[in-house]
Design a protein around this motif. Structure first.
Motif: not given
Length: 165
Positions: A59-69, A82-88, A90-98, A128-130
Motif C-alpha cells: 500500500k502506498v503510504i506517501g509520495w514525493a515528486a519534483l516540478s520544474p520552477v 512535493s511530498v505528501y504522507i497518508a494521514p495515519e 504522518r510523524g513516522k519518518g516516511v516523509g524524511k526518507k522520501l 521536516l524540510h529543515e
C-alpha cells in the motif's frame, strides 16, 4: 523499525497517490489546489525522474515528486518539491526518507537547488524540510487565496553540495 520501502512512482500507483494528495488538500494546509488532477495532467506537470512512493504491505503510504520552477534554461537545475504522507502515517519518518531519496535522485539528474513553498502554519512540513537540509529563504505575505482566506507562505530551499558547485 522501518516497515516501508521507497520505490519509483508508477502510473499504476496513481489512484493511491491521488488519494493521499486529496487528504493533503482536505487539510487546507498543504496546497492551493482544491482538487487533485487526473494522471495525465499530473504526469505532464512533474519532472520525469525522482518520482517516489513509500510502500508498506503493498500500500502506498506517501509520495514525493519534483516540478520544474521555470521553463527557462537557466533554471534547469532548480525544482520544486512535493511530498505528501497518508494521514495515519504522518510523524513516522516516511516523509524524511522520501525527501532523502528525492535529494539523491535529484542530484543524480543535475538538480542543484530544491525549493519548497510551505503554508506558514504548516510547521510540521517546515521542520521536516529543515531536517534534510532545507533553509528558510523567504516569507510571502498573502501570496494567494485558498477559498476566501489569504495564505502566507514560507520559501525554503536546499542547495546541493554535489551538483552546480
Amino acid at each position: 523499525m522501518e516497515t516501508f520501502i521507497i520505490m519509483p512512482l508508477l502510473p499504476s500507483n496513481w489512484q493511491q497517490v491521488k488519494s493521499i494528495y486529496e487528504s493533503g488538500i482536505a487539510t487546507g494546509m498543504a496546497t492551493f489546489e482544491t482538487k487533485a488532477p487526473e494522471w495525465e495532467q499530473w504526469n505532464n506537470s512533474h519532472l520525469p525522474f525522482a518520482r517516489l512512493v513509500a510502500v508498506e504491505n503493498n500500500k502506498v503510504i506517501g509520495w514525493a515528486a519534483l516540478s520544474p520552477v521555470s521553463n527557462r534554461c537557466v533554471y534547469g537545475g532548480v525544482a520544486e518539491v512535493s511530498v505528501y504522507i497518508a494521514p495515519e502515517q504522518r510523524g513516522k519518518g516516511v516523509g524524511k526518507k522520501l525527501l532523502q531519496q528525492l535529494i539523491t535522485e535529484s542530484e543524480a539528474n543535475g538538480i542543484w537547488t530544491l525549493q519548497a513553498g510551505i503554508f506558514a502554519e504548516n510547521t510540521a512540513s517546515a521542520k521536516l524540510h529543515e531536517s534534510v537540509g532545507f533553509r528558510l529563504v523567504g516569507y510571502r505575505e498573502k501570496i494567494g487565496q485558498l477559498g476566501s482566506e489569504w495564505k502566507n507562505t514560507i520559501l525554503m530551499e536546499r542547495r546541493s553540495t554535489k551538483v552546480g558547485i
